[in-house]
Design an enzyme around this catalytic site. Structure first.
Site, PDB file in Angstrom:
ATOM      1  N   SER A   1      43.252  -1.011  58.270  1.00 49.93           N
ATOM      2  CA  SER A   1      42.457   0.091  58.803  1.00 49.93           C
ATOM      3  C   SER A   1      42.773   1.380  58.046  1.00 49.93           C
ATOM      4  O   SER A   1      42.688   1.400  56.833  1.00 49.93           O
ATOM      5  CB  SER A   1      42.696   0.198  60.309  1.00 49.93           C
ATOM      6  OG  SER A   1      41.578   0.788  60.926  1.00 49.93           O
TER       7      SER A   1
ATOM      8  N   LYS B   1      43.184   1.805  53.922  1.00 53.56           N
ATOM      9  CA  LYS B   1      42.681   2.801  52.974  1.00 53.56           C
ATOM     10  C   LYS B   1      43.840   3.246  52.076  1.00 53.56           C
ATOM     11  O   LYS B   1      43.701   3.389  50.861  1.00 53.56           O
ATOM     12  CB  LYS B   1      42.129   4.035  53.710  1.00 53.56           C
ATOM     13  CG  LYS B   1      41.063   3.774  54.779  1.00 53.56           C
ATOM     14  CD  LYS B   1      40.603   5.094  55.415  1.00 53.56           C
ATOM     15  CE  LYS B   1      40.140   4.992  56.863  1.00 53.56           C
ATOM     16  NZ  LYS B   1      39.012   4.172  57.141  1.00 53.56           N
TER      17      LYS B   1
ATOM     18  N   GLN C   1      30.973   4.634  60.081  1.00 51.95           N
ATOM     19  CA  GLN C   1      31.725   5.897  60.072  1.00 51.95           C
ATOM     20  C   GLN C   1      31.216   6.743  58.896  1.00 51.95           C
ATOM     21  O   GLN C   1      31.481   6.432  57.732  1.00 51.95           O
ATOM     22  CB  GLN C   1      33.215   5.635  59.889  1.00 51.95           C
ATOM     23  CG  GLN C   1      34.021   6.929  59.785  1.00 51.95           C
ATOM     24  CD  GLN C   1      35.507   6.708  59.898  1.00 51.95           C
ATOM     25  OE1 GLN C   1      36.037   5.672  59.497  1.00 51.95           O
ATOM     26  NE2 GLN C   1      36.194   7.690  60.453  1.00 51.95           N
TER      27      GLN C   1
ATOM     28  N   GLU D   1      38.012  13.870  61.303  1.00 52.45           N
ATOM     29  CA  GLU D   1      38.880  13.088  62.184  1.00 52.45           C
ATOM     30  C   GLU D   1      40.353  13.206  61.823  1.00 52.45           C
ATOM     31  O   GLU D   1      41.217  13.216  62.705  1.00 52.45           O
ATOM     32  CB  GLU D   1      38.448  11.609  62.132  1.00 52.45           C
ATOM     33  CG  GLU D   1      39.260  10.740  63.061  1.00 52.45           C
ATOM     34  CD  GLU D   1      38.918   9.267  62.970  1.00 52.45           C
ATOM     35  OE1 GLU D   1      37.777   8.916  62.618  1.00 52.45           O
ATOM     36  OE2 GLU D   1      39.823   8.462  63.251  1.00 52.45           O
TER      37      GLU D   1
ATOM     38  N   TRP E   1      31.566   0.167  62.570  1.00 53.63           N
ATOM     39  CA  TRP E   1      32.262   1.388  62.129  1.00 53.63           C
ATOM     40  C   TRP E   1      32.891   1.207  60.736  1.00 53.63           C
ATOM     41  O   TRP E   1      33.059   2.159  59.976  1.00 53.63           O
ATOM     42  CB  TRP E   1      33.325   1.722  63.184  1.00 53.63           C
ATOM     43  CG  TRP E   1      33.991   3.055  63.077  1.00 53.63           C
ATOM     44  CD1 TRP E   1      35.317   3.290  62.842  1.00 53.63           C
ATOM     45  CD2 TRP E   1      33.404   4.356  63.250  1.00 53.63           C
ATOM     46  NE1 TRP E   1      35.577   4.635  62.862  1.00 53.63           N
ATOM     47  CE2 TRP E   1      34.426   5.312  63.106  1.00 53.63           C
ATOM     48  CE3 TRP E   1      32.102   4.791  63.516  1.00 53.63           C
ATOM     49  CZ2 TRP E   1      34.193   6.688  63.213  1.00 53.63           C
ATOM     50  CZ3 TRP E   1      31.875   6.166  63.622  1.00 53.63           C
ATOM     51  CH2 TRP E   1      32.904   7.090  63.469  1.00 53.63           C
TER      52      TRP E   1
ATOM     53  N   HIS F   1      39.933  -6.171  65.440  1.00 52.01           N
ATOM     54  CA  HIS F   1      40.285  -5.309  64.306  1.00 52.01           C
ATOM     55  C   HIS F   1      41.785  -5.432  64.005  1.00 52.01           C
ATOM     56  O   HIS F   1      42.617  -5.245  64.886  1.00 52.01           O
ATOM     57  CB  HIS F   1      39.916  -3.871  64.688  1.00 52.01           C
ATOM     58  CG  HIS F   1      40.132  -2.855  63.605  1.00 52.01           C
ATOM     59  ND1 HIS F   1      39.780  -3.051  62.283  1.00 52.01           N
ATOM     60  CD2 HIS F   1      40.652  -1.601  63.655  1.00 52.01           C
ATOM     61  CE1 HIS F   1      40.081  -1.972  61.577  1.00 52.01           C
ATOM     62  NE2 HIS F   1      40.607  -1.084  62.383  1.00 52.01           N
TER      63      HIS F   1
HETATM   64  C1  MCU Z   1      39.116   1.810  59.804  1.00 51.57           C
HETATM   65  O1  MCU Z   1      40.112   2.810  59.835  1.00 51.57           O
HETATM   66  C2  MCU Z   1      40.161   3.803  60.826  1.00 51.57           C
HETATM   67  C3  MCU Z   1      38.846   4.535  60.957  1.00 51.57           C
HETATM   68  O2  MCU Z   1      38.509   5.117  59.708  1.00 51.57           O
HETATM   69  C4  MCU Z   1      38.974   5.600  62.016  1.00 51.57           C
HETATM   70  O3  MCU Z   1      37.741   6.253  62.238  1.00 51.57           O
HETATM   71  C5  MCU Z   1      39.459   5.042  63.329  1.00 51.57           C
HETATM   72  O4  MCU Z   1      39.752   6.097  64.197  1.00 51.57           O
HETATM   73  O5  MCU Z   1      40.649   4.349  63.101  1.00 51.57           O
HETATM   74  C6  MCU Z   1      40.585   3.280  62.220  1.00 51.57           C
HETATM   75  C7  MCU Z   1      41.951   2.689  62.251  1.00 51.57           C
HETATM   76  O6  MCU Z   1      42.823   3.108  61.528  1.00 51.57           O
HETATM   77  O7  MCU Z   1      42.205   1.829  63.251  1.00 51.57           O
HETATM   78  C8  MCU Z   1      43.504   1.370  63.452  1.00 51.57           C
END
Ligand code: MCU
Length: 395
Positions: A188, A192, A234, A242, A286, A322
């Protein structure tokens, strides 16, 4: 063949609705050799920093470390300021192979099943740069060293910290790590970060970015289109509100993505010819699953051009939460570990999606207007050190 490699950090006047061609220099000439790709790669590194990542500082004058009780401590001094940070390594049982254990550097511990024979360093990235929300800007040890107003985003700061960990591992035999066999992972937001680490740190042999979504293995432009087609992605305009994953400078571009002379297919392609395996999850709109598939198809042309398409995998399914790693995907994951960390040679031909993109549809010709050339010259060099600062060349 260019005699110098210009690496502007921005390109004035650039506009392109398609993904920028990996094999075209800003002045319009084509990349035809591996050496030229290495120059192009340096340009991409400069552009990513210039538009969205901020400046990644080089190795500081003093980096030392120690190892005790499975904890690796890194001490850095930069022009009089000092920081120190520690992370724990978990080892496989048994005797270390000659040269030390292969090591997975796992952002916040990671979320993948790790095969036996691989040590894991639990990288506490929040210590280096916090990522709670936008109030995290400039908070963390990195900013104690480089100042609260350093342009580096949190993701950039994490790359810097990872590089310092490797600096110390290289000179700390007691840690029993083989620094020619390093992998990085995260899921997530940390996915990145893992992708960026693989892109900017050539000592990483294998990058595993899990469900990284927008700002990771998805391309800004494709995510925008996917959103316009009705998928609840997103948006780039949201992501900068964010958290602090990008430099504040990126705010200037999120509503005008066509001016970016790069996109994340090129960030990912900086990893080539080293190994990259990334994962999507079509249950989460997302994450912009069509964008990740399209973006990795675009990036794949660089591994093809370097003659090593099997070093780049992408797998996207649904049916799991996720960051939960489905058992059905373990075989492919292990194939990458086996080949790039554990000295075996097995097929790493894993490149697929279930194509479940809701109302969106992947149309390659809308984004990719090039094919992979066969680059001449050796592809064994994984990085280039030629970074010059020359006046931007407008196109
Ligand atoms: C997918 O990564 C992120 C996403 O970009 C955010 O918008 C969300 O709040 O959190 C995701 C994440 O890190 O989930 C654990």
């Amino acid at each position: 063949m260019q005699s110098t490699c210009d690496t502007p950090s921005t390109i004035a006047g650039y506009s392109n609705a398609m993904l920028p061609d990996p094999f075209q220099f800003p002045n319009g000439t084509r990349v035809t050799t591996v050496d030229e790709w290495n120059c192009r790669r340096s340009q991409i590194a400069a552009l990513v920093q210039g538009y969205e990542a901020g400046t990644l500082p080089p190795k500081p004058s003093s980096v030392t470390g120690s190892f005790s009780g499975n904890t690796l401590t890194v001490n850095v001094n930069n022009g009089g300021s000092s920081i120190s940070f520690a992370n724990t390594i978990t080892y496989p049982s048994g005797t270390a192979p000659a040269g030390g254990w292969p090591l997975l550097i796992a952002y916040d511990g990671g979320s993948i099943p790790v095969p036996s024979g691989v040590a894991v360093l639990n990288y506490n990235i929040g210590n280096i740069a916090q990522q709670t929300d936008t109030t995290s800007r400039g908070v963390g040890l990195f900013y104690n060293l480089y100042g609260k107003t350093a342009t580096a985003s949190a993701m950039t700061a994490w790359v810097w910290g990872l590089s310092r960990i490797i600096d110390v591992l290289e000179v700390t035999p007691a840690a029993m790590v083989n620094t020619a066999k390093l992998a990085v992972t995260g899921c997530s937001r940390d996915g990145k970060g893992a992708l960026m680490a693989g892109a900017f740190e050539p000592r990483i042999a294998l990058t595993i970015a899990q469900e990284s979504g927008a700002g990771g293995d998805a391309c800004w432009r494709i995510t925008k289109t996917e959103g316009d087609e009705g998928v609840g992605v997103q948006p780039s305009t949201e992501i900068v509100q964010e958290n602090v994953w990008f430099s504040t400078n990126f705010n200037n571009y999120v509503s005008n993505l066509n001016v970016l002379p790069y996109d994340h297919h090129l960030l990912a392609a900086m990893i080539a010819p080293r190994a990259l395996l990334s994962y999507g999850n079509t249950d989460y709109a997302w994450l912009s699953p069509m964008s990740s598939w399209g973006c990795m198809n675009a990036a794949h042309t660089v591994w093809q051009a370097l003659g090593v398409p099997q070093n780049h995998g992408f797998v996207e399914v649904g049916g799991h939460a996720h960051c939960a790693f489905p058992t059905s995907l373990v075989q492919g994951l292990d194939a990458f570990f086996d080949t790039f960390l554990l000295g075996q040679t097995v097929s790493t031909d894993y490149f697929s999606t279930n194509n479940v993109f809701g109302s969106a549809q992947w149309v390659p010709a809308n984004f990719i207007n090039w094919t992979a050339p066969a680059l001449t010259g050796s592809s064994t060099s994984s990085s280039t050190s030629v970074i010059s600062s020359i006046t931007p060349t407008p196109v």
